[in-house]
Design a protein around this motif. Structure first.
Motif, short mmCIF file in Angstrom:
data_model
loop_
_atom_site.label_atom_id
_atom_site.label_comp_id
_atom_site.label_asym_id
_atom_site.label_seq_id
_atom_site.Cartn_x
_atom_site.Cartn_y
_atom_site.Cartn_z
N GLY A 1 -2.21 5.97 -11.89
CA GLY A 1 -2.32 6.61 -10.58
C GLY A 1 -1.67 5.78 -9.49
N GLN A 2 -1.87 4.47 -9.53
CA GLN A 2 -1.24 3.58 -8.55
C GLN A 2 0.28 3.59 -8.71
OE1 GLN A 2 -2.80 2.08 -6.14
NE2 GLN A 2 -4.95 1.99 -6.74
N MET B 1 2.14 6.00 -9.91
CA MET B 1 2.69 7.28 -9.45
C MET B 1 2.74 7.34 -7.93
SD MET B 1 0.98 9.96 -12.19
CE MET B 1 1.86 11.37 -11.52
N LYS B 2 1.71 6.85 -7.27
CA LYS B 2 1.70 6.85 -5.81
C LYS B 2 2.87 6.05 -5.25
CE LYS B 2 -2.09 6.03 -3.59
NZ LYS B 2 -3.39 5.40 -3.19
N ARG B 3 3.11 4.88 -5.85
CA ARG B 3 4.22 4.04 -5.37
C ARG B 3 5.57 4.67 -5.65
NH1 ARG B 3 7.52 0.36 -7.60
NH2 ARG B 3 6.41 0.38 -9.59
N LEU C 1 6.38 7.84 -6.30
CA LEU C 1 6.68 9.11 -5.66
C LEU C 1 7.56 8.89 -4.43
CD1 LEU C 1 3.34 11.12 -5.95
CD2 LEU C 1 5.57 11.75 -6.88
N LYS C 2 7.41 7.73 -3.82
CA LYS C 2 8.22 7.40 -2.66
C LYS C 2 9.48 6.61 -3.05
CE LYS C 2 6.03 6.03 0.97
NZ LYS C 2 5.22 5.20 1.92
N LEU D 1 -5.79 11.15 -9.34
CA LEU D 1 -5.76 11.55 -7.93
C LEU D 1 -6.42 10.53 -7.01
CD1 LEU D 1 -6.51 15.38 -8.29
CD2 LEU D 1 -4.29 14.26 -7.92
N LYS D 2 -7.42 9.82 -7.52
CA LYS D 2 -8.11 8.80 -6.73
C LYS D 2 -8.18 7.49 -7.53
CE LYS D 2 -10.91 11.98 -3.97
NZ LYS D 2 -12.29 12.35 -3.55
#
Length: 580
Positions: free
Chosen positions: A137-138, A140-142, A144-145, A220-221
Motif C-alpha cells: 500500500g505504501q 502504491m501510494k508513492r 502513483l505519483k 487503502l489504509k
C-alpha cells in the motif's frame, strides 16, 4: 527419506494440521504455505532442510487437513497471526524459530514479523512471492505519483484479486472444474509438473476469504510496519503475480535485508528448484545462527547506500579484461553498477582495470587466468561459484592475432591461436553456462569473434578459422540454452584500435620484417580510430536486447554482407594477399 509426524493444534475451536520432520534437531524452521495450496507444497524443500533442522509445516485455517472457520472475519490477518503463534507454542515452546513463507503464507506472516518485539520470537524470516500488504500500500501510494506505469503493471498482473472480491464467480469456477484442472493450469502457466491435491477444491474455495478479508483494508489504509528481524527476500523474477518492482521498497522497512533472485515463476522456488531454495534458506539460517556467510550470501546483503545502476547486483566475468575491448567492457559494466571480475593472463593489467572501476565508485575484483588452459579456467569457475555465485553475464573476450599463410603456420601456432581464441570461449561458455543452469539464473554469454569470421582470407587461415568457429559455436549454444532463458551473443568487431596489431605475430618472416609489419598495422588501426569503447557499448546493447550476431563498425557489416550475399566475390577477394 526423513520421516515426519502429523499432529493437531487447536486454537479457539479451529484445528490446525501440523507436520513435523526431524523433531530431535535444532534450530527449528517453520514453513507457511500460500494460496491455493496446503503444507504439502513444501515437501521437497522440507525434506532437504530436515537434514539440518527441525522442520514444521502446517495447513493454514481453511486449507488442507485444517478445519474451516465460519465468517469472513475469521480470516483476518490477526487471526492468522495468532494461529502461527499457537503452532509455535505447541511445536517449538520457548524457542526462537526461523520462519519461511511463500505467497499468502508470506503475506500473513509479515503480520508477525512486523509486530513490535518480533525479533524475540523469530530469529530470521525468508519471504518468497508474498509482500507485506502494508508495504504494498505504501509502495502504491508513492508510485502513483512517481511511477504510475509500475503500479499499472502490477495491477494488470493482479487482476485476479478484484475477481476474488465478486461473491459468486471465483468459488463457482473452483467447483465447476478448476480444482481438478489445477495441475494442468500450473503446467501451462508455470511449466510445472505437479499432482492434484485431494483437498484442492477446499483450498481454492475457502482461501478466497483471505483476499476478501484483508486486501482492500490494508491497501487503502496502509500502516507503517518496520521489523528488526533479519529478512531474506527470494525473488522469482518471472513471477506472473508478484512483480519484482513491487519489492523494491523493502529496504525501507528493515535494516537487515538479503536479496536473492531466481529466474523462475511463482511456484518455481518450491516445486522446480527446491534444491536451490533449500540451500539458500540453510545458508541464511546458519549465518544468523553464527556461521560465516558464504560468498554469495555476502553479495546478497543489501546496502541501501550502495551506488545503484541498471546492472546493480549483477556479477559480470570478463576475460582479457586487462586491455582493449575487455578493459572498456569492464569499465562500462562497472559504471552500470555491476560487480566486475576482471581476468587476464597479465595479472597487473587485470588489477589495473579493477582498480580503475573501484576508483570510479564501482565494484571490481581481478584474477589471473589463462583461458587456453583447462585447469586454469576450471579454477576460475570454482572461485566464482564459491565466492560470487553464478555470474549474470560472461564476456569471453580474450584473444590473440596471427597472420601468415597456412604453409608457414606451425602446429604450435595453430594450438596457441585455437587455444586462446576458440578453447577459451568454449571453456568460459561451458563452465559458466553450467553454473547459470544449476542456479536457475537466466544470464547472458557474450563471445567476442571478429569480422574475420565472415570472410575467408589467404593470410589469416588460423585467426579467421578460430573466429568463424566462435561464431558458429555461439549460434549452436544460443539454440541449446534458449529453453533455459540464457542468451548468447557473438560480437564481430572490425578494425578496432585496441593495440592487438602491435602484438599480432606474422609468421614466415624474420624479426625485422615482423616488427615493420606490426608498426604498419598499428598505424593503420590508429588511423581508423574506431575505439574499443564503441565495441563495449555494442556488447551492452547485445545483452540488453539479446542479439544473436552483432557486427561492429561499417567494415564488419560490409564483410558480413559480402559473405552472405556474394560468396563468390568473397572467395575471389580472399585470394588477394593483403599484408601491412
Amino acid at each position: 527419506m526423513v520421516q515426519w509426524r502429523d499432529s493437531k493444534v487447536n486454537r479457539n475451536g479451529v484445528e490446525l494440521a501440523v507436520r513435523t520432520w526431524s523433531e530431535n534437531k535444532s534450530p527449528s524452521v517453520v514453513l507457511v504455505h500460500g494460496y491455493p495450496d496446503a503444507n504439502h507444497v513444501w515437501e521437497k524443500v522440507a525434506e532437504r532442510l530436515s537434514q539440518n533442522f527441525k522442520v514444521v509445516a502446517y495447513d493454514v485455517r481453511g486449507a488442507g487437513q485444517s478445519s474451516v472457520p465460519k465468517g469472513r472475519a475469521a480470516y483476518k490477518l490477526r487471526e492468522l497471526r495468532n494461529d502461527l503463534h499457537a503452532v509455535l507454542d505447541a511445536t517449538c515452546p520457548g524457542e526462537k524459530v526461523h520462519l519461511v513463507a511463500h505467497d499468502w503464507g508470506s503475506i500473513q506472516t509479515w503480520e508477525s514479523v512486523t509486530d513490535p518485539g518480533a525479533e524475540e520470537r523469530i530469529a530470521s524470516y525468508t519471504t518468497l512471492s508474498g509482500p507485506c500488504l502494508d508495504h504494498v500500500g505504501q509502495w502504491m501510494k508513492r508510485n502513483l505519483k512517481d511511477n504510475p506505469a509500475a503500479v499499472l503493471n502490477q495491477l494488470t498482473h493482479s487482476w485476479y484479486i478484484m475477481a476474488f472480491q465478486l461473491p459468486v464467480l471465483a468459488p463457482t469456477l473452483w467447483k465447476a472444474g478448476l480444482a481438478k484442472a489445477w495441475p494442468n493450469v500450473l503446467k501451462r502457466t508455470e511449466k510445472l509438473v505437479s499432482e492434484s491435491s485431494p483437498t484442492q477444491l477446499k483450498d481454492g474455495v475457502h482461501g478466497i476469504e483471505l483476499y476478501r478479508a484483508n486486501m482492500l483494508p490494508c491497501l487503502l489504509k496502509p500502516r507503517e510496519r518496520f521489523t528488526r528481524v533479519p529478512v531474506q527476500l527470494i525473488v522469482a523474477r518471472q513471477d506472473n503475480y508478484v512483480r519484482p518492482a513491487m519489492l523494491e521498497d523493502l529496504p525501507n522497512w528493515t535494516d537487515q535485508l538479503w536479496r536473492r533472485e531466481l529466474d523462475t515463476g511463482h511456484w518455481g522456488p518450491l516445486l522446480q528448484h527446491p534444491e536451490i531454495t533449500a540451500r539458500w534458506i540453510r545458508e541464511f539460517i546458519q549465518h544468523i545462527e553464527g556461521a560465516p556467510a558464504s560468498g554469495p550470501l555476502k553479495r546478497a546483503k543489501v546496502n541501501p547506500d550502495q551506488k545503484r545502476g541498471p546492472d546493480s547486483g549483477k556479477v559480470v566475468v570478463i576475460t582479457g579484461a586487462g586491455s582493449g575491448i575487455g578493459r572498456e567492457t569492464a569499465l562500462a559494466f562497472g559504471r552500470r553498477g555491476a560487480l566486475v571480475l576482471c581476468t587476464d593472463i597479465n595479472t597487473d593489467a587485470a588489477a589495473r582495470t579493477a582498480n580503475t572501476i573501484v576508483a570510479e565508485g564501482g565494484e571490481a575484483l581481478s584474477r589471473k587466468c589463462d583461458v587456453s588452459n583447462t585447469r586454469s579456467m576450471e579454477t576460475l569457475a570454482a572461485y566464482v561459484e564459491k565466492e560470487l555465485g553464478a555470474p549474470d553475464i560472461v564476456v569471453n573476450n580474450a584473444g590473440i592475432g596471427l597472420s601468415g599463410s597456412l604453409l608457414d603456420t606451425s602446429v604450435q601456432d595453430w594450438q596457441q591461436v585455437l587455444g586462446v581464441n576458440l578453447w577459451g570461449v568454449i571453456h568460459g561458455s561451458r563452465l559458466f553456462a553450467r553454473q547459470m543452469v544449476d542456479q536457475a539464473k537466466a544470464g547472458h554469454i557474450v563471445n567476442v569473434a571478429s569480422a574475420a569470421a565472415f570472410l575467408p582470407s589467404r593470410m589469416l587461415p588460423a585467426y579467421a578459422t578460430s573466429k568463424s568457429a566462435v561464431l558458429m559455436f555461439s549460434e549452436c549454444l544460443r539454440a541449446e540454452l534458449a529453453d533455459q532463458g540464457i542468451g548468447v551473443s557473438a560480437i564481430c568487431p572490425g578494425i578496432i584500435d585496441t593495440g592487438i596489431a602491435g602484438s599480432t605475430r606474422f609468421v614466415g618472416v624474420d624479426n625485422e620484417e615482423q616488427q615493420r609489419r606490426r608498426e604498419h598495422a598499428n598505424s593503420l588501426y590508429q588511423r581508423r580510430a574506431f575505439t574499443p569503447d564503441r565495441v563495449a557499448a555494442a556488447i551492452i546493447s547485445a545483452v540488453e536486447n539479446n542479439r544473436a550476431v552483432v557486427p561492429v563498425s561499417p567494415e564488419a557489416w560490409g564483410m558480413q554482407w559480402l559473405g552472405r550475399f556474394t560468396p563468390s566475390l568473397a572467395r575471389n577477394l580472399a585470394q588477394v594477399e593483403i599484408t601491412p
